[in-house]
Enzyme design. Structure first.
Site, PDB file in Angstrom:
ATOM      1  N   ASP A   1     -10.876  -7.882   3.978  1.00 17.28           N
ATOM      2  CA  ASP A   1      -9.800  -6.805   3.793  1.00 17.28           C
ATOM      3  C   ASP A   1      -9.116  -7.267   2.522  1.00 17.28           C
ATOM      4  O   ASP A   1      -8.535  -8.263   2.351  1.00 17.28           O
ATOM      5  CB  ASP A   1      -8.911  -6.925   4.905  1.00 17.28           C
ATOM      6  CG  ASP A   1      -7.953  -5.914   4.703  1.00 17.28           C
ATOM      7  OD1 ASP A   1      -8.030  -4.800   5.088  1.00 17.28           O
ATOM      8  OD2 ASP A   1      -6.844  -6.141   4.100  1.00 17.28           O
TER       9      ASP A   1
ATOM     10  N   TYR B   1      -4.290  -7.073  -4.563  1.00 15.27           N
ATOM     11  CA  TYR B   1      -4.533  -8.519  -4.373  1.00 15.27           C
ATOM     12  C   TYR B   1      -5.288  -9.311  -5.541  1.00 15.27           C
ATOM     13  O   TYR B   1      -5.386 -10.544  -5.722  1.00 15.27           O
ATOM     14  CB  TYR B   1      -5.297  -8.829  -3.225  1.00 15.27           C
ATOM     15  CG  TYR B   1      -4.842  -8.204  -1.942  1.00 15.27           C
ATOM     16  CD1 TYR B   1      -3.392  -7.801  -1.798  1.00 15.27           C
ATOM     17  CD2 TYR B   1      -5.699  -7.961  -0.699  1.00 15.27           C
ATOM     18  CE1 TYR B   1      -3.172  -7.094  -0.639  1.00 15.27           C
ATOM     19  CE2 TYR B   1      -5.191  -7.467   0.458  1.00 15.27           C
ATOM     20  CZ  TYR B   1      -3.887  -7.073   0.311  1.00 15.27           C
ATOM     21  OH  TYR B   1      -3.428  -6.486   1.530  1.00 15.27           O
TER      22      TYR B   1
ATOM     23  N   LYS C   1      -7.706  -1.091  -0.907  1.00 19.33           N
ATOM     24  CA  LYS C   1      -6.523  -0.026  -0.949  1.00 19.33           C
ATOM     25  C   LYS C   1      -5.983   0.281  -2.261  1.00 19.33           C
ATOM     26  O   LYS C   1      -6.220  -0.343  -3.156  1.00 19.33           O
ATOM     27  CB  LYS C   1      -5.543  -0.705  -0.118  1.00 19.33           C
ATOM     28  CG  LYS C   1      -5.871  -1.465   1.261  1.00 19.33           C
ATOM     29  CD  LYS C   1      -4.684  -1.967   1.896  1.00 19.33           C
ATOM     30  CE  LYS C   1      -5.159  -3.093   2.982  1.00 19.33           C
ATOM     31  NZ  LYS C   1      -5.473  -4.491   2.401  1.00 19.33           N
TER      32      LYS C   1
ATOM     33  N   HIS D   1      -2.167   2.342   0.459  1.00 18.07           N
ATOM     34  CA  HIS D   1      -1.452   0.967   0.622  1.00 18.07           C
ATOM     35  C   HIS D   1      -0.048   1.146   1.304  1.00 18.07           C
ATOM     36  O   HIS D   1       0.370   0.614   2.184  1.00 18.07           O
ATOM     37  CB  HIS D   1      -1.420   0.164  -0.780  1.00 18.07           C
ATOM     38  CG  HIS D   1      -1.371  -1.325  -0.422  1.00 18.07           C
ATOM     39  ND1 HIS D   1      -2.028  -2.300  -1.254  1.00 18.07           N
ATOM     40  CD2 HIS D   1      -0.667  -2.082   0.630  1.00 18.07           C
ATOM     41  CE1 HIS D   1      -1.912  -3.475  -0.589  1.00 18.07           C
ATOM     42  NE2 HIS D   1      -1.007  -3.456   0.320  1.00 18.07           N
TER      43      HIS D   1
END
Ligand code: A2P
Length: 274
Positions: free
Chosen positions: A43, A48, A73, A106
């Site tokens: 994930d 990120y 996301k 998100h």
């Protein structure tokens, strides 16, 4: 263990979360360890900044792409219909893949999350993603999407752990056939200090982390504990040889105190985006 989504797609119930993994070597090593010990789901998110590493680690493994379940996301700054389509292309390029298994909004950015989800539906129609979903959506957000969606979201990823059990939102999702994924399933490690959970784990020769992960699984939740530490990544996957009793499940449920360690979707500050 597998969670079958509303469209029949099979999603591994236990995956590796890679939130805050920004060191390249550490990330590659964490994913490599995870794939070796049996994880098949990762994930990530545009936010990120490690989609490239996820792709690289997957390619370096000998595991066929179809055996893996990759989630990413769309970040808040990229929300809106056209923006989401563009952001998806960037994510796909970074991952070096030709599809992702699950693409999520998100956060429910006001005035935008409905259009964002429409774009996710289009990606689904174009078969660029195998399942649609959202994150951090409360009932009111989901109701807005459900009112107009052609394809209802199949997943809602929310903060969820024994101190924030999200009973009502889970019930709403279950009633609408939306699978729930627990983010920060260990409460960003805070819940690991809970004495009751530690003692319960000791009865099975397991850690508090393993008890918590087991609790998520037995509640039919998808769970994505994050760790960069190989021994912990391995430990977090070693949860298939014991079962909590219904009474122990209820005792863990009773630890709820509606405590968040992350942002609340109702008060998330989106102002800087306007
Ligand atoms: P680290 O990444 O340094 O190994 P959550 O997924 O709830 O956000 O929790 C992530 C945090 O919990 C990280 O700080 C991670 O540390 C830590 N963590 C993950 N698994 C374990 C474990 N089995 N034992 C102790 N800490 C853990």
């Amino acid at each position: 263990m597998i969670k079958t989504l509303a469209n029949g797609v099979q999603m591994p119930q236990l995956g590796l979360g890679v939130y805050k993994m920004t060191d390249k070597e550490e990330t590659l090593q964490a994913i490599d360890t995870a794939l070796q010990v049996g994880y098949r789901a990762i994930d990530t998110a545009a936010l990120y900044y490690n989609e490239e590493e996820v792709g690289e680690a997957v390619r370096a493994s000998s595991i066929a792409r179809e055996e893996l379940f990759i989630t990413t996301k769309v970040w808040n700054d990229d929300q809106g219909y056209d923006e989401t389509l563009r952001a998806f292309e960037v994510s796909l390029k970074k991952l070096g893949m030709d599809y992702v298994d699950l693409y999520l909004t998100h956060w429910p950015v006001a005035d935008k999350f409905v259009d964002t989800y429409r774009a996710i539906e289009r990606l689904y129609d174009e078969k660029l993603i195998r399942a649609t979903g959202v994150s951090n959506h409360h009932q009111q957000h989901l109701e807005r999407l459900l009112a107009t969606a052609n394809v209802a979201p199949m997943v809602n990823q929310i903060e969820l752990h024994p101190y924030l059990t999200q009973q009502e939102l889970r019930a709403f999702c279950a009633a609408n056939n939306i699978a729930v994924t627990s983010w920060s399933p260990l409460g960003r490690a805070n819940v690991l200090r809970d004495e009751f959970l530690q003692q319960l784990g000791a009865q099975y020769g397991k850690s508090a982390a393993q008890v918590i992960i087991r609790w998520h699984l037995q509640h039919d939740l998808v769970v994505i504990p994050k760790s960069v530490t190989p021994a912990r990544i391995e430990q977090n996957f070693d949860v298939f040889d014991f079962t909590l009793t219904p009474e122990q499940m209820a005792q863990i449920d009773a630890l709820n105190r509606n405590e968040r360690f992350g942002q609340n979707p109702e008060s998330f500050n989106f102002d800087h985006l306007k």
